[in-house]
Scaffold this motif. Sequence first.
Motif, PDB file in Angstrom:
ATOM      1  N   ARG A  43      46.971  37.845  38.938  1.00 33.94           N
ATOM      2  CA  ARG A  43      45.533  37.637  38.749  1.00 33.94           C
ATOM      3  C   ARG A  43      44.892  38.688  37.855  1.00 33.94           C
ATOM      4  O   ARG A  43      44.080  38.371  36.989  1.00 33.94           O
ATOM      5  CB  ARG A  43      44.827  37.623  40.101  1.00 33.94           C
ATOM      6  CG  ARG A  43      43.322  37.402  40.023  1.00 33.94           C
ATOM      7  CD  ARG A  43      42.749  37.116  41.383  1.00 33.94           C
ATOM      8  NE  ARG A  43      43.055  38.173  42.332  1.00 33.94           N
ATOM      9  CZ  ARG A  43      43.226  37.981  43.639  1.00 33.94           C
ATOM     10  NH1 ARG A  43      43.133  36.763  44.134  1.00 33.94           N
ATOM     11  NH2 ARG A  43      43.480  38.989  44.452  1.00 33.94           N
ATOM     12  N   GLY A  44      45.264  39.953  38.042  1.00 28.59           N
ATOM     13  CA  GLY A  44      44.621  41.004  37.265  1.00 28.59           C
ATOM     14  C   GLY A  44      45.306  41.331  35.956  1.00 28.59           C
ATOM     15  O   GLY A  44      44.811  42.159  35.187  1.00 28.59           O
ATOM     16  N   GLN A  45      46.445  40.700  35.683  1.00 29.06           N
ATOM     17  CA  GLN A  45      47.208  41.016  34.481  1.00 29.06           C
ATOM     18  C   GLN A  45      46.497  40.480  33.244  1.00 29.06           C
ATOM     19  O   GLN A  45      46.026  39.350  33.227  1.00 29.06           O
ATOM     20  CB  GLN A  45      48.612  40.419  34.569  1.00 29.06           C
ATOM     21  CG  GLN A  45      49.382  40.795  35.819  1.00 29.06           C
ATOM     22  CD  GLN A  45      49.724  42.273  35.874  1.00 29.06           C
ATOM     23  OE1 GLN A  45      49.976  42.897  34.858  1.00 29.06           O
ATOM     24  NE2 GLN A  45      49.734  42.825  37.072  1.00 29.06           N
ATOM     25  N   GLY A  46      46.417  41.279  32.206  1.00 25.36           N
ATOM     26  CA  GLY A  46      45.788  40.834  30.969  1.00 25.36           C
ATOM     27  C   GLY A  46      45.158  41.993  30.234  1.00 25.36           C
ATOM     28  O   GLY A  46      45.303  43.165  30.620  1.00 25.36           O
ATOM     29  N   ASP A  47      44.439  41.684  29.168  1.00 26.63           N
ATOM     30  CA  ASP A  47      43.817  42.741  28.381  1.00 26.63           C
ATOM     31  C   ASP A  47      42.558  43.256  29.075  1.00 26.63           C
ATOM     32  O   ASP A  47      42.196  42.806  30.170  1.00 26.63           O
ATOM     33  CB  ASP A  47      43.510  42.247  26.966  1.00 26.63           C
ATOM     34  CG  ASP A  47      42.559  41.049  26.951  1.00 26.63           C
ATOM     35  OD1 ASP A  47      41.936  40.758  28.001  1.00 26.63           O
ATOM     36  OD2 ASP A  47      42.423  40.417  25.890  1.00 26.63           O
ATOM     37  N   ALA A  49      39.358  42.891  28.497  1.00 26.24           N
ATOM     38  CA  ALA A  49      38.319  41.889  28.744  1.00 26.24           C
ATOM     39  C   ALA A  49      38.666  41.037  29.960  1.00 26.24           C
ATOM     40  O   ALA A  49      37.787  40.708  30.773  1.00 26.24           O
ATOM     41  CB  ALA A  49      38.140  41.009  27.505  1.00 26.24           C
ATOM     42  N   HIS A  50      39.943  40.687  30.103  1.00 24.09           N
ATOM     43  CA  HIS A  50      40.359  39.883  31.255  1.00 24.09           C
ATOM     44  C   HIS A  50      40.217  40.667  32.545  1.00 24.09           C
ATOM     45  O   HIS A  50      39.708  40.150  33.546  1.00 24.09           O
ATOM     46  CB  HIS A  50      41.812  39.436  31.080  1.00 24.09           C
ATOM     47  CG  HIS A  50      42.364  38.713  32.274  1.00 24.09           C
ATOM     48  ND1 HIS A  50      42.073  37.395  32.553  1.00 24.09           N
ATOM     49  CD2 HIS A  50      43.181  39.143  33.293  1.00 24.09           C
ATOM     50  CE1 HIS A  50      42.674  37.030  33.669  1.00 24.09           C
ATOM     51  NE2 HIS A  50      43.347  38.069  34.133  1.00 24.09           N
ATOM     52  N   ARG A  51      40.642  41.932  32.539  1.00 13.81           N
ATOM     53  CA  ARG A  51      40.537  42.743  33.750  1.00 13.81           C
ATOM     54  C   ARG A  51      39.084  42.919  34.171  1.00 13.81           C
ATOM     55  O   ARG A  51      38.759  42.864  35.364  1.00 13.81           O
ATOM     56  CB  ARG A  51      41.214  44.104  33.538  1.00 13.81           C
ATOM     57  CG  ARG A  51      42.722  44.022  33.347  1.00 13.81           C
ATOM     58  CD  ARG A  51      43.378  45.392  33.495  1.00 13.81           C
ATOM     59  NE  ARG A  51      42.848  46.371  32.561  1.00 13.81           N
ATOM     60  CZ  ARG A  51      43.275  46.540  31.310  1.00 13.81           C
ATOM     61  NH1 ARG A  51      44.244  45.759  30.838  1.00 13.81           N
ATOM     62  NH2 ARG A  51      42.751  47.486  30.543  1.00 13.81           N
ATOM     63  N   ILE A  52      38.211  43.126  33.200  1.00 14.06           N
ATOM     64  CA  ILE A  52      36.792  43.272  33.524  1.00 14.06           C
ATOM     65  C   ILE A  52      36.253  41.983  34.147  1.00 14.06           C
ATOM     66  O   ILE A  52      35.535  42.014  35.153  1.00 14.06           O
ATOM     67  CB  ILE A  52      35.985  43.643  32.262  1.00 14.06           C
ATOM     68  CG1 ILE A  52      36.317  45.073  31.826  1.00 14.06           C
ATOM     69  CG2 ILE A  52      34.480  43.508  32.516  1.00 14.06           C
ATOM     70  CD1 ILE A  52      35.650  45.482  30.517  1.00 14.06           C
ATOM     71  N   LEU A 162      32.531  53.392  36.281  1.00 13.24           N
ATOM     72  CA  LEU A 162      33.940  53.056  36.079  1.00 13.24           C
ATOM     73  C   LEU A 162      34.173  52.866  34.588  1.00 13.24           C
ATOM     74  O   LEU A 162      33.588  51.975  33.971  1.00 13.24           O
ATOM     75  CB  LEU A 162      34.310  51.774  36.841  1.00 13.24           C
ATOM     76  CG  LEU A 162      35.702  51.196  36.555  1.00 13.24           C
ATOM     77  CD1 LEU A 162      36.796  52.159  36.979  1.00 13.24           C
ATOM     78  CD2 LEU A 162      35.870  49.844  37.261  1.00 13.24           C
ATOM     79  N   GLU A 163      35.013  53.711  34.022  1.00 11.82           N
ATOM     80  CA  GLU A 163      35.368  53.547  32.617  1.00 11.82           C
ATOM     81  C   GLU A 163      36.449  52.476  32.505  1.00 11.82           C
ATOM     82  O   GLU A 163      37.428  52.480  33.266  1.00 11.82           O
ATOM     83  CB  GLU A 163      35.828  54.869  32.039  1.00 11.82           C
ATOM     84  CG  GLU A 163      34.733  55.937  32.049  1.00 11.82           C
ATOM     85  CD  GLU A 163      35.197  57.262  31.484  1.00 11.82           C
ATOM     86  OE1 GLU A 163      35.497  57.305  30.273  1.00 11.82           O
ATOM     87  OE2 GLU A 163      35.251  58.247  32.250  1.00 11.82           O
ATOM     88  N   ALA A 164      36.273  51.571  31.551  1.00 12.85           N
ATOM     89  CA  ALA A 164      37.174  50.429  31.430  1.00 12.85           C
ATOM     90  C   ALA A 164      38.625  50.855  31.249  1.00 12.85           C
ATOM     91  O   ALA A 164      39.541  50.152  31.684  1.00 12.85           O
ATOM     92  CB  ALA A 164      36.734  49.533  30.276  1.00 12.85           C
ATOM     93  N   LYS A 165      38.842  52.011  30.649  1.00  9.74           N
ATOM     94  CA  LYS A 165      40.224  52.490  30.462  1.00  9.74           C
ATOM     95  C   LYS A 165      40.892  52.807  31.792  1.00  9.74           C
ATOM     96  O   LYS A 165      42.130  52.889  31.878  1.00  9.74           O
ATOM     97  CB  LYS A 165      40.235  53.736  29.569  1.00  9.74           C
ATOM     98  CG  LYS A 165      39.533  54.942  30.164  1.00  9.74           C
ATOM     99  CD  LYS A 165      39.583  56.127  29.218  1.00  9.74           C
ATOM    100  CE  LYS A 165      38.856  57.335  29.782  1.00  9.74           C
ATOM    101  NZ  LYS A 165      39.424  57.818  31.058  1.00  9.74           N
ATOM    102  N   ASP A 166      40.085  52.990  32.847  1.00 11.18           N
ATOM    103  CA  ASP A 166      40.625  53.277  34.177  1.00 11.18           C
ATOM    104  C   ASP A 166      40.678  52.044  35.064  1.00 11.18           C
ATOM    105  O   ASP A 166      41.001  52.152  36.253  1.00 11.18           O
ATOM    106  CB  ASP A 166      39.766  54.353  34.861  1.00 11.18           C
ATOM    107  CG  ASP A 166      39.791  55.672  34.117  1.00 11.18           C
ATOM    108  OD1 ASP A 166      40.866  56.019  33.601  1.00 11.18           O
ATOM    109  OD2 ASP A 166      38.741  56.344  34.044  1.00 11.18           O
ATOM    110  N   ALA A 169      45.272  46.624  36.621  1.00 13.77           N
ATOM    111  CA  ALA A 169      45.465  45.291  37.167  1.00 13.77           C
ATOM    112  C   ALA A 169      45.723  45.289  38.664  1.00 13.77           C
ATOM    113  O   ALA A 169      45.245  44.409  39.385  1.00 13.77           O
ATOM    114  CB  ALA A 169      46.620  44.590  36.447  1.00 13.77           C
ATOM    115  N   SER A 170      46.493  46.279  39.156  1.00 14.90           N
ATOM    116  CA  SER A 170      46.969  46.216  40.533  1.00 14.90           C
ATOM    117  C   SER A 170      46.940  47.583  41.204  1.00 14.90           C
ATOM    118  O   SER A 170      46.817  48.620  40.555  1.00 14.90           O
ATOM    119  CB  SER A 170      48.406  45.678  40.559  1.00 14.90           C
ATOM    120  OG  SER A 170      49.284  46.593  39.895  1.00 14.90           O
TER     121      SER A 170
END
Length: 225
Positions: A43-47, A49-52, A162-166, A169-170
């Motif tokens: 579910r959380g796997q992706g780039d 934008a997907h994770r956000i 929360l910084e997007a780099k942090d 996915a899991s």
Amino acid sequence: MDNARARILSRIRRSAAQSDEALRIASVEDRLMHPQRNLVPERGQGDEAHRIAVFVRMMEQVGGSVEILDDLNDVPASVAAYLRNTNRPAAIRHGQDERLATLPWHRAQTLTVSEGRAEDSDTASLTHAFAGVAESGTIVQLSGPDNPTTLNFMPEAHIVLLEAKDLVASYEEVWSRLRDAYGPGRMPRTVNMISGPSRTGDIEQTIVRPAHGPKDMHVIIVKSP
């Protein structure tokens, strides 16, 4: 003790006695030094934008709110706007985290900013997340003077940067980051994993907020440059 149970325990004791203690210790140490991941949900796997997108959906499902910014310097104005829109005093407390302390707070001139552990009078807090978990919409907080644990639970509103780099996915990725940050055999005193505002459904399965913590949780995600 019945005979069947006695026989089973006897076999266990004989097996333990016959094993090589050094080999067993080495096996445990090898497992700790080379941790293996279990099955990780897709579910959380992706780039990024997907994770956000997944994180936002999961956080909102449990009653939290999320705002996405392009610039870290816009955080003070975002905090002030959130407090204003939720009819709260224009006051915020954060810890000694350098990223929070060096934000351009002058851009939110009406906001009173305090530093340190939460106090009973605090209505809102701001913390910096060690990580976020997309698959469950979870914030990971580490204890310490940079982000005191009291800020996670005492004020009525908990705002999280929360910084997007942090945003990973899991959960498995979070533990890998913790091991990299602290080294083998070391951990922070407390790791808090928080998914949304405090709530309970213990009484007649009716959700009540708050239960043992903040009534509201608001996450500000800052995209990577």
